[in-house]
Write an enzyme that holds these catalytic residues in place. Structure first.
Site, PDB file in Angstrom:
ATOM      1  N   GLY A 282     -22.377 -11.865  31.685  1.00 50.18           N
ATOM      2  CA  GLY A 282     -23.626 -11.936  32.211  1.00 50.18           C
ATOM      3  C   GLY A 282     -24.470 -10.673  31.875  1.00 50.18           C
ATOM      4  O   GLY A 282     -25.751 -10.482  31.804  1.00 50.18           O
TER       5      GLY A 282
ATOM      6  N   THR B 233     -17.747 -12.730  15.503  1.00 48.54           N
ATOM      7  CA  THR B 233     -16.919 -13.689  15.582  1.00 48.54           C
ATOM      8  C   THR B 233     -16.869 -14.289  16.913  1.00 48.54           C
ATOM      9  O   THR B 233     -16.647 -13.471  17.807  1.00 48.54           O
ATOM     10  CB  THR B 233     -15.581 -13.566  14.913  1.00 48.54           C
ATOM     11  OG1 THR B 233     -15.718 -13.108  13.548  1.00 48.54           O
ATOM     12  CG2 THR B 233     -14.764 -14.998  14.837  1.00 48.54           C
TER      13      THR B 233
ATOM     14  N   GLN C  50     -25.169 -15.966  39.953  1.00 51.26           N
ATOM     15  CA  GLN C  50     -24.943 -16.361  41.035  1.00 51.26           C
ATOM     16  C   GLN C  50     -25.323 -17.731  41.345  1.00 51.26           C
ATOM     17  O   GLN C  50     -24.626 -18.258  42.144  1.00 51.26           O
ATOM     18  CB  GLN C  50     -25.337 -15.372  42.136  1.00 51.26           C
ATOM     19  CG  GLN C  50     -24.344 -14.139  42.220  1.00 51.26           C
ATOM     20  CD  GLN C  50     -23.181 -14.098  42.371  1.00 51.26           C
ATOM     21  OE1 GLN C  50     -22.496 -15.237  42.695  1.00 51.26           O
ATOM     22  NE2 GLN C  50     -22.436 -13.048  41.806  1.00 51.26           N
TER      23      GLN C  50
ATOM     24  N   SER D 141     -23.033 -16.597  33.451  1.00 53.69           N
ATOM     25  CA  SER D 141     -21.644 -15.800  33.076  1.00 53.69           C
ATOM     26  C   SER D 141     -20.523 -16.644  33.741  1.00 53.69           C
ATOM     27  O   SER D 141     -20.394 -17.384  34.421  1.00 53.69           O
ATOM     28  CB  SER D 141     -21.703 -14.529  34.436  1.00 53.69           C
ATOM     29  OG  SER D 141     -20.094 -14.068  34.155  1.00 53.69           O
ATOM     30  N   GLY D 142     -19.502 -16.719  32.664  1.00 48.72           N
ATOM     31  CA  GLY D 142     -18.426 -17.853  32.798  1.00 48.72           C
ATOM     32  C   GLY D 142     -17.452 -17.582  33.954  1.00 48.72           C
ATOM     33  O   GLY D 142     -17.334 -18.475  34.650  1.00 48.72           O
TER      34      GLY D 142
ATOM     35  N   CYS E 295     -18.389   2.036  50.604  1.00 47.10           N
ATOM     36  CA  CYS E 295     -17.447   3.035  50.703  1.00 47.10           C
ATOM     37  C   CYS E 295     -16.233   2.488  50.053  1.00 47.10           C
ATOM     38  O   CYS E 295     -15.217   3.470  49.683  1.00 47.10           O
ATOM     39  CB  CYS E 295     -17.006   3.136  52.368  1.00 47.10           C
ATOM     40  SG  CYS E 295     -16.033   4.720  52.716  1.00 47.10           S
TER      41      CYS E 295
END
Ligand code: FES
Lengths: 189, 390
Positions: free
Chosen positions: B71, B237, B179, B199-200, B325
């Protein structure tokens, strides 16, 4: 995931000396809700200035809880003079080490302890000397210089891990860098 | 110990069907899809099939699909193509709650190449301030890039309406739909976007593969210059097995879209209502009216996120925290800060993001673990007394 030692995990899962102490005669508080961690330390000190009991309340991450728990274990039985010499490194060592990003948790312990001792002795901690560099976490240039010198800090990131300075809005980062440079030069000379 | 996985906005389990589809292309069929012999072309055919499967999921044409490595690459490629296409325009628009792949690149362009960037704010519910957005569009704007849905809160932006306004002004529009894909319906034609990233590994395909949709007609200048792969739009490739897996994952995502709105949303709402009922001083972050069906961002007053996660982890429950945090920084996430979520709950924010693999029993276990965990931490907290925040 943080690489916490077994001792850190143990003190987080089963912290020692948790809770408010009704009959404490010394209290030290540090941190705040905004900062993301806070510690309230309660001590019972006898007439010989010996810490006969200690407890804490902590808001924060696992290492903040573990550092507080370790601190209370370390200082129980010490005189106030002995306790005053306890450093954040002692707390981290007791836990078998803390990730460097979490060193500020042990610093918080040391600072709460200092405040509790001052509270018992009736000493008022006055406004800190030096010029405030980080507004978010109220850290002065003198504190940064001191931390750089005693702990051999190199970068702004190191300073943030130790003192939290720069960990909020980040507007002070350039200034922190300048202070580090000054401290380093002073050391070289 | 069984794992209860509720961190699907971070990454997802690779579907069994996807693994099955991929395996032959990791072993037996290792030919280069660009080769001039049948052994390679077998692979080439499968890639063409995957391109169709991806296109079908988002209602695009197969030739509008460019395979990338993730992504982030898709986002970066889109932005770079846009600024190369309009070198004379020096203004960019995005929002304050974007993924670092967008936010940091825009800041970098501002610092190093003199771009002026408008970061459009959001309100307390995480909704985009479209008045500011529309006012900031000018002749000088090269690109608007906005996420379809937020990764932390699940809040959905009005992409269609914004794309329309951008079009009227002749501004390129890119959306980071990483998302949203597989969770809500994505139709690039109806939405009218020029570029879209996905994104995969967020839709049950493996990591290391992504997609950039580029609308036909836009003269896309490549980010990776090399061979003629991907129609000359991305050299290198192909990551063949992953691309073929992604094709299958897109096919499954299309089939399972209905489950998102029924089963997954049902579980999310069940978890949400139980937690709200059983844990006092708890709140939901973000616009609950307009939110991805799988996402729940919850703030627990007076406790800190990492501590909660550690107690959940002991029971094998995977979720994520809204306090940074966990990543070494001390502030709550930039998304929660932008929404002005009060510190008292921002530091104690946990995000649960579900998939159709989750079950009701798992939701019950989360509640059973979380109720005593929050209670334990609150008893230790200096900001909590007698059942309330002090
Ligand atoms: S002023 Fe130092 S972090 Fe904000």
């Amino acid at each position: 995931m943080w690489d916490y030692t077994d001792k850190v995990k143990e003190h987080f899962l089963n912290p020692k000396n948790v809770g408010e102490m009704e009959d404490a005669n010394a209290v030290g508080e540090t941190g705040s809700l905004n900062c993301g961690d806070a510690l309230k330390l309660f001590l019972k000190v006898n007439e010989n200035e010996r810490i006969i009991d200690a407890s804490f309340m902590t808001f924060g991450c696992a290492s903040a809880v573990a550092s507080s728990s370790a601190l209370t274990e370390i200082i129980k039985g010490m005189t106030l003079d002995e306790a005053a010499r306890v450093t954040n490194d002692d707390i981290a060592d007791y836990l078998g080490g803390l990730p460097k990003e979490k060193m500020h948790c042990s610093v918080m312990g040391q600072s709460a302890l200092k405040k509790a001792i001052a509270d018992f002795r009736g000493i008022q901690i006055l406004a800190k000397p030096g010029e405030v560099v980080c507004e978010c976490f109220d850290v002065t240039d003198l504190e940064i210089i001191d931390a750089v010198k005693t702990n051999g800090l190199e970068t702004t990131e190191d300073v943030t891990h130790y003192l939290k300075a720069g960990g909020g809005c980040g507007q002070c980062l350039d200034r922190i860098e300048e202070v580090i440079e000054t401290a380093k030069q002073a050391q070289e000379n | 110990m069984d794992v209860i996985y509720t961190d699907n906005n971070a990454t997802t389990k690779v579907a069994d069907e996807v693994i099955e589809t991929m395996v032959p292309f990791l072993g037996q069929f290792y030919g280069n899809p660009s080769s001039m012999y049948t052994f390679g072309d077998e692979v080439g055919k499968k890639i063409r099939r995957a391109r169709q499967q991806v296109a079908q999921l988002i209602n695009a044409q197969p030739e509008e699909i460019v395979f990338t490595s993730c992504g982030t690459e898709s986002d970066n490629a889109a932005i770079n193509a846009a600024i190369k296409a309009f070198p004379e325009k020096k203004h960019l628009i995005t929002s304050v709650v974007e993924h670092p792949a967008i936010k940091n690149l825009f800041s970098h362009l501002a610092q190093t190449q003199g771009y002026e960037v408008t970061f459009v704010p959001v309100d307390k519910k995480g909704r985009l301030d479209t008045d500011i957005l529309y006012e900031s569009m000018t002749q000088n704007t090269a690109l608007i890039s906005l996420m379809w849905a937020n990764n932390e809160t699940g809040v959905i932006f009005p992409i269609e309406e914004i794309a329309q306004k951008a079009k009227e002004k002749g501004i390129l529009f890119h959306t980071d739909a990483v998302q949203a894909t597989g969770k809500v319906e994505i139709d690039v034609k109806a939405a009218g976007v020029d570029m879209l990233s996905l994104s995969g590994h967020k839709i049950h395909a493996p990591k290391g593969v992504g997609v950039l949709y580029v609308k036909k007609g836009f003269k896309f200048l490549p980010f990776l210059i090399g061979g003629h792969q991907e129609g000359g739009r991305r050299g290198g490739t192909e990551n063949t097995a992953a691309i073929i897996g992604l094709g299958k994952a897109c096919e499954l995502a299309k089939e399972n879209l209905g489950l998102m709105d029924t089963q997954v949303k049902g579980l999310r709402d069940y978890l949400e209502s139980r937690l709200l009922k059983e844990i006092p001083a708890t709140s939901v972050n973000g616009d609950t009216e307009n939110r991805l069906p799988n996402t729940l961002s919850m703030g627990f007053d007076a406790v800190e996120g990492e501590s909660i996660l550690m107690l959940l982890d002991r029971k094998g429950i995977c979720a994520s925290s809204g306090s940074a945090c966990t990543s070494g920084s001390l502030d709550p996430s930039h998304v929660l800060m932008a929404m002005e979520v009060p510190f008292k709950s921002a530091h104690g924010t946990i995000r649960f993001s579900l998939s159709h693999y989750n079950t009701r029993e798992e939701m019950d276990l989360i509640v059973e673990t979380l109720v005593p965990a929050i209670d334990k931490l609150r008893q230790m907290s200096p900001f909590w007394k007698d059942g309330k925040m002090i």
